[in-house]
Each structure stands twice: as C-alpha cells, then as structure tokens.
Design a protein around this motif. Sequence first.
Motif, PDB file in Angstrom:
ATOM      1  N   ALA A  75       0.899  -1.433  -0.403  1.00  9.84           N
ATOM      2  CA  ALA A  75       0.074  -0.132  -0.142  1.00  9.84           C
ATOM      3  C   ALA A  75       0.791   1.186  -0.627  1.00  9.84           C
ATOM      4  O   ALA A  75       2.083   1.203   0.079  1.00  9.84           O
ATOM      5  CB  ALA A  75      -0.797   0.019   0.743  1.00  9.84           C
ATOM      6  N   PHE A  76       0.609   2.215  -0.217  1.00 12.80           N
ATOM      7  CA  PHE A  76       1.112   3.250  -0.889  1.00 12.80           C
ATOM      8  C   PHE A  76       1.808   3.758   0.533  1.00 12.80           C
ATOM      9  O   PHE A  76       2.612   4.923   0.963  1.00 12.80           O
ATOM     10  CB  PHE A  76       0.085   4.626  -1.005  1.00 12.80           C
ATOM     11  CG  PHE A  76      -0.446   5.521  -0.699  1.00 12.80           C
ATOM     12  CD1 PHE A  76      -1.534   5.351  -0.129  1.00 12.80           C
ATOM     13  CD2 PHE A  76      -0.149   7.432   0.010  1.00 12.80           C
ATOM     14  CE1 PHE A  76      -2.558   6.354   0.792  1.00 12.80           C
ATOM     15  CE2 PHE A  76      -0.306   7.662   0.813  1.00 12.80           C
ATOM     16  CZ  PHE A  76      -1.556   6.971   1.306  1.00 12.80           C
ATOM     17  N   LYS A  77       0.931   3.788   1.849  1.00  7.73           N
ATOM     18  CA  LYS A  77       1.932   3.957   2.593  1.00  7.73           C
ATOM     19  C   LYS A  77       3.643   3.495   3.211  1.00  7.73           C
ATOM     20  O   LYS A  77       3.959   4.418   4.518  1.00  7.73           O
ATOM     21  CB  LYS A  77       0.435   3.661   4.491  1.00  7.73           C
ATOM     22  CG  LYS A  77      -0.802   4.603   4.795  1.00  7.73           C
ATOM     23  CD  LYS A  77      -1.668   4.263   5.878  1.00  7.73           C
ATOM     24  CE  LYS A  77      -2.905   4.732   5.279  1.00  7.73           C
ATOM     25  NZ  LYS A  77      -3.707   5.076   4.339  1.00  7.73           N
ATOM     26  N   ASP A  78       3.393   2.849   2.838  1.00  6.97           N
ATOM     27  CA  ASP A  78       5.027   2.392   2.806  1.00  6.97           C
ATOM     28  C   ASP A  78       6.197   3.099   2.864  1.00  6.97           C
ATOM     29  O   ASP A  78       6.883   2.870   2.682  1.00  6.97           O
ATOM     30  CB  ASP A  78       4.992   1.054   1.490  1.00  6.97           C
ATOM     31  CG  ASP A  78       4.550  -0.198   2.289  1.00  6.97           C
ATOM     32  OD1 ASP A  78       4.441  -0.169   3.617  1.00  6.97           O
ATOM     33  OD2 ASP A  78       4.434  -0.993   1.595  1.00  6.97           O
ATOM     34  N   ALA A 111      -2.923   4.328  -8.025  1.00  5.36           N
ATOM     35  CA  ALA A 111      -4.107   3.401  -7.083  1.00  5.36           C
ATOM     36  C   ALA A 111      -3.181   2.834  -5.738  1.00  5.36           C
ATOM     37  O   ALA A 111      -2.040   2.446  -6.063  1.00  5.36           O
ATOM     38  CB  ALA A 111      -2.917   2.237  -8.931  1.00  5.36           C
ATOM     39  N   THR A 112      -3.880   3.118  -4.958  1.00  6.22           N
ATOM     40  CA  THR A 112      -3.201   2.941  -3.238  1.00  6.22           C
ATOM     41  C   THR A 112      -3.119   1.744  -2.933  1.00  6.22           C
ATOM     42  O   THR A 112      -2.029   1.464  -1.687  1.00  6.22           O
ATOM     43  CB  THR A 112      -3.843   4.287  -2.824  1.00  6.22           C
ATOM     44  OG1 THR A 112      -5.362   3.810  -2.354  1.00  6.22           O
ATOM     45  CG2 THR A 112      -2.998   5.691  -3.399  1.00  6.22           C
ATOM     46  N   ALA A 113      -3.542   0.840  -3.019  1.00  2.08           N
ATOM     47  CA  ALA A 113      -2.930  -0.507  -2.553  1.00  2.08           C
ATOM     48  C   ALA A 113      -3.598  -1.866  -3.712  1.00  2.08           C
ATOM     49  O   ALA A 113      -4.268  -1.367  -4.268  1.00  2.08           O
ATOM     50  CB  ALA A 113      -4.255  -1.064  -1.354  1.00  2.08           C
ATOM     51  N   SER A 158      -9.305   9.414  -2.052  1.00  4.50           N
ATOM     52  CA  SER A 158      -8.497  11.080  -0.039  1.00  4.50           C
ATOM     53  C   SER A 158      -9.112  10.111   0.712  1.00  4.50           C
ATOM     54  O   SER A 158     -10.312   9.964   0.586  1.00  4.50           O
ATOM     55  CB  SER A 158      -8.694  12.310  -0.803  1.00  4.50           C
ATOM     56  OG  SER A 158      -7.616  12.395  -1.766  1.00  4.50           O
ATOM     57  N   GLY A 159      -8.585  10.300   1.811  1.00  3.26           N
ATOM     58  CA  GLY A 159      -9.753  10.201   3.007  1.00  3.26           C
ATOM     59  C   GLY A 159      -8.521  11.636   4.290  1.00  3.26           C
ATOM     60  O   GLY A 159      -9.714  12.180   4.324  1.00  3.26           O
ATOM     61  N   ASN A 160      -7.524  11.386   5.239  1.00  3.49           N
ATOM     62  CA  ASN A 160      -7.156  12.007   5.665  1.00  3.49           C
ATOM     63  C   ASN A 160      -6.322  13.049   4.362  1.00  3.49           C
ATOM     64  O   ASN A 160      -5.666  14.283   4.985  1.00  3.49           O
ATOM     65  CB  ASN A 160      -5.779  11.861   6.018  1.00  3.49           C
ATOM     66  CG  ASN A 160      -7.015  11.971   8.181  1.00  3.49           C
ATOM     67  OD1 ASN A 160      -7.459  12.057   8.340  1.00  3.49           O
ATOM     68  ND2 ASN A 160      -6.571  10.105   8.610  1.00  3.49           N
ATOM     69  N   PHE A 161      -5.793  13.216   3.189  1.00  2.00           N
ATOM     70  CA  PHE A 161      -5.994  14.174   2.454  1.00  2.00           C
ATOM     71  C   PHE A 161      -4.073  14.190   2.377  1.00  2.00           C
ATOM     72  O   PHE A 161      -3.605  15.631   1.715  1.00  2.00           O
ATOM     73  CB  PHE A 161      -6.307  15.358   2.628  1.00  2.00           C
ATOM     74  CG  PHE A 161      -7.657  15.185   1.902  1.00  2.00           C
ATOM     75  CD1 PHE A 161      -9.193  14.481   2.434  1.00  2.00           C
ATOM     76  CD2 PHE A 161      -7.782  16.078   0.167  1.00  2.00           C
ATOM     77  CE1 PHE A 161      -9.947  14.360   1.473  1.00  2.00           C
ATOM     78  CE2 PHE A 161      -8.770  15.228  -0.498  1.00  2.00           C
ATOM     79  CZ  PHE A 161     -10.009  15.089   0.021  1.00  2.00           C
ATOM     80  N   GLY A 162      -3.337  13.309   3.459  1.00  2.00           N
ATOM     81  CA  GLY A 162      -2.051  13.753   3.051  1.00  2.00           C
ATOM     82  C   GLY A 162      -1.317  13.466   1.911  1.00  2.00           C
ATOM     83  O   GLY A 162      -0.545  13.929   1.530  1.00  2.00           O
ATOM     84  N   ASN A 163      -1.910  12.804   1.005  1.00  2.00           N
ATOM     85  CA  ASN A 163      -1.542  11.885  -0.279  1.00  2.00           C
ATOM     86  C   ASN A 163      -1.690  12.935  -1.157  1.00  2.00           C
ATOM     87  O   ASN A 163      -0.777  13.364  -1.683  1.00  2.00           O
ATOM     88  CB  ASN A 163      -2.284  10.683  -0.863  1.00  2.00           C
ATOM     89  CG  ASN A 163      -1.445   9.877  -1.546  1.00  2.00           C
ATOM     90  OD1 ASN A 163      -0.166  10.086  -2.184  1.00  2.00           O
ATOM     91  ND2 ASN A 163      -2.113   8.722  -2.267  1.00  2.00           N
ATOM     92  N   LEU A 164      -2.376  13.945  -0.683  1.00  5.42           N
ATOM     93  CA  LEU A 164      -3.145  15.216  -2.190  1.00  5.42           C
ATOM     94  C   LEU A 164      -2.613  16.596  -1.542  1.00  5.42           C
ATOM     95  O   LEU A 164      -1.854  16.917  -2.902  1.00  5.42           O
ATOM     96  CB  LEU A 164      -4.854  14.543  -2.110  1.00  5.42           C
ATOM     97  CG  LEU A 164      -4.934  16.310  -2.798  1.00  5.42           C
ATOM     98  CD1 LEU A 164      -6.329  15.413  -3.623  1.00  5.42           C
ATOM     99  CD2 LEU A 164      -5.745  17.585  -2.473  1.00  5.42           C
TER     100      LEU A 164
END
Length: 434
Positions: free
Chosen positions: A105-108, A381-383, A248-254
Amino acid sequence: MKFYSTNNKKLVTTLREAVLQGLASDNGLYMPEQIPVLPKEFFESIHELDIKQIALAVARPFTEADVPEEDFHRIVERTLQFDAPLVPVTEGISALELFHGPTMAFKDFGARFMSQLLGYFSSQINREIVILVATSGDTGSAVANGFLGVDGIRVMVLYPSGKVSEIQEKQFTTLGRNITALEIDGTFDDCQRLVKTAFLDQELRDKYFLTSANSINIARLIPQSFYYFSAYARRPRRDKDVVFSVPSGNFGNLTAGLFAKRMGLPVSKFVASTNVNDVVPEYLQRGVLTPRPSIHTLSNAMDVGNPSNFARMMDLYQNDVNAVRAEIAGYSFTDSETTDIMRKMSDETGYVLDPHGAVGYLGLKKYLEESGSDSNAIFLATAHPAKFKDVVERALGKEIPLPDTLAEFVKGVKKSVPVSKEYEEFKTSLKQLL
Ligand SMILES: *Cc1c(COP(=O)(O)O)cnc(C)c1O
C-alpha cells in the motif's frame, strides 16, 4: 529549512524536532517555511532520472539543515527499495501503482522514510525511541514493516482483538525483532484512548522517549511527493502536462501532490476523489468544511469525516476557496459505483482495481468528461487489490491470486501479547515489555 505550525507561523522548529514531536505544541501541523522551486533544468532532464535520484533532489532542501548528505543518501536508498510504475489502463488513462512496497500500500513510502529519519535522529539524541501506534489494520502493518530492524527504535502496535482481518494481523504480529504486537481486548477506539493516555502520562514520558508514527507527521508527507515527480517523468505524452486523481481520506497524499506542484511540477489539476465521506468535495462546492462522523464503506482506508491534512491545505491556499478550486476538483462515489467500475474494468481490460484505486479512477473519468482536459491522465492506485481480497472477489465474481509478498505473511506464525483495555493494567504490561 525550518518548519512552522499551521496554528502559529511564529512557532518554528527544526526538521528534527518536527519529526520527533509529530504535532506542534499548539496542536498545529508542521509546514515547511518555504517550498523551494526546482530549477528548469531539473524538469528538462527528469525523464532520465529514477525515483531515487528524483527523491534526492526533491527532498534535499527540506533535510539539508538537519541531515548530512551521506546519511541522507542512505535514508533514500533504504526507503525506496521498490518502484512506483505508471501502467496504462484504458485509452489515455494510466494507474500510478503505489503498492509495490513491503505491505503493498502507498503508506509504505511515508512509513519507511519516517522510520529511517527517526532512526537517524535517535542515534543523535542517544535515546531509544518508543513508538506507540494504534491501528484498525493498515497503518499498523505499514508502520511495523517500515520500522522493522531500525536501530534505536521499539514499536508497540496496539490492535483490537478479533477486529482486523487475518492478513492484516499477520503483517504486524509475525515480524518479531523490535516490533511487539499488543492485542487489546477492546475496540479500535480503546486502542486509541490507551495511546493518547500514555502520551499524557508523565511517568511514562520521563522513562521513555515516546512518539507516534501518526500520518500527520511531516516525515510521512515529504516522501509522498516523490512519485508525483516520477509519474510526470514517465508521462506518455511529453508535450502535455498531467492531471492526478487522488483517492483521499486524510488528504496527506493529495497535500504531498500540492507540495510537488509548488516545487514547479506542471500539474494542470488535482482531483480529490472520495467515497461518501465527502466533506472535501462538499467544501469545494459550498466553500465551508463541515466535519462529520465517518461512514463505513468498502474503501475503508478513506473513511474519514474530518481530514487531518485539511489544515495544511488551508495554509497553502490561505483559506481562499477560489484558489483551491482553481487547482483541485472534487467528486465522491458510492460503494455500488465503486464495485460496478471494478467489475467493468476487469471484464473489459483485465485490469484489477482495489476499491480505493477504483474511486480514484471514477474521479478522473468524471473530471475528464466535465473539463475536456487533454493532459496526461493519471490516478493513484493506493493499494494492491489482494489486500482487499473479499471485497474485490465479490465485486468481480471471481477469485484473485494472492501475491507472494502477502502469501509470505500468511505463512508466518502470529505472536501477540494479550493486554487489557484498562489503562493501569495496560501500563503495567507496557513497562514489563519495554
Ligand atoms: C490511507 C489510504 C488512503 C487515503 O490516503 P490519505 O493520505 O489519508 O488521503 C487511500 N487508499 C489507501 C489504500 C490507503 O491506505
């Protein structure tokens, strides 16, 4: 480079303090004092660079005051042991696949970069750092794997017993070494309460250097800008700029994408794609953010009713909604729209979307239809779809294979410490374990 709090521009600190503290003392989020614009030559030759070379150039201005060149090279080298390929999916649309890291997942990206930075800073302060992280599934696995084997750091993952999927549980209970999984006889909210209480506990704070690996940490944001540059470098049509749709969820990625744009990346538009937790698309329409309790959906990593990085977005645009609208469009989608596109995409092209990437694809399509834009069109594609195997298989009506990385975790032997949700009992267990 110094960093200030979104609540008070005069509250400035170093990268080291910002990373060690996570949140500023006035509860604001840290922002870089300047976002430097990269030179024209960098963009002219960017297609010759790989993601590590890009990362070195992009992140250096933020780190050079706190981390010597050689150490910084090592940090980037260890963070980016996997790529972020740009994969053509349909006519004119590509997926930026961010799921080739250890937990798929992108959180890596954020977790690994932060762990390396914290490891470096822990050797400077000569104290072991203890990370307490509460997880409902995905954050725990990215953080635990990101910090695995990093010297000077202990990680305690708190998770609700029986309430995470088997594969998620295996991703943080089978690692050993400096990672300990605490299986709490309660809910995710209990886990979060225990972590919050521990951070306020003076006795624990005196004894240990406690920190969180929370997604608001600036060290998780900086590396998330790298792949916007590398996607641009590989865009199919070099004479055109790019539009990015970000599920997006917490919008860190954006927000990391907005940093990239401020650094000079030619992005014609960002699309904020959400599930029915749509407070940001609604903000773009009405000009006011109305936080709400989150609603459970199939793209559950985006079930956020009060996005933590909104404060950073407002800081970047100085609260001017029209300035936000000029750069960001927003759309939201239901679960049935999400599963419909997953099936349609698989049937028509063979490409398998995970529920989060599917929302990103839908947002991109809608934006392209409404705007007529002819930029290179990219969704994040985040996961990996196999992380959400049940949802994906139900949507597609067929089985999907488990990739080796995930199959390896499933083979591992679970090891966790059962711990009470009562704070005093939890604290006693914690002290025994540390
Ligand atoms: C966390 C997560 C998101 C949302 O990212 P934000 O930075 O919180 O907006 C999207 N997709 C997946 C798979 C995630 O894990």
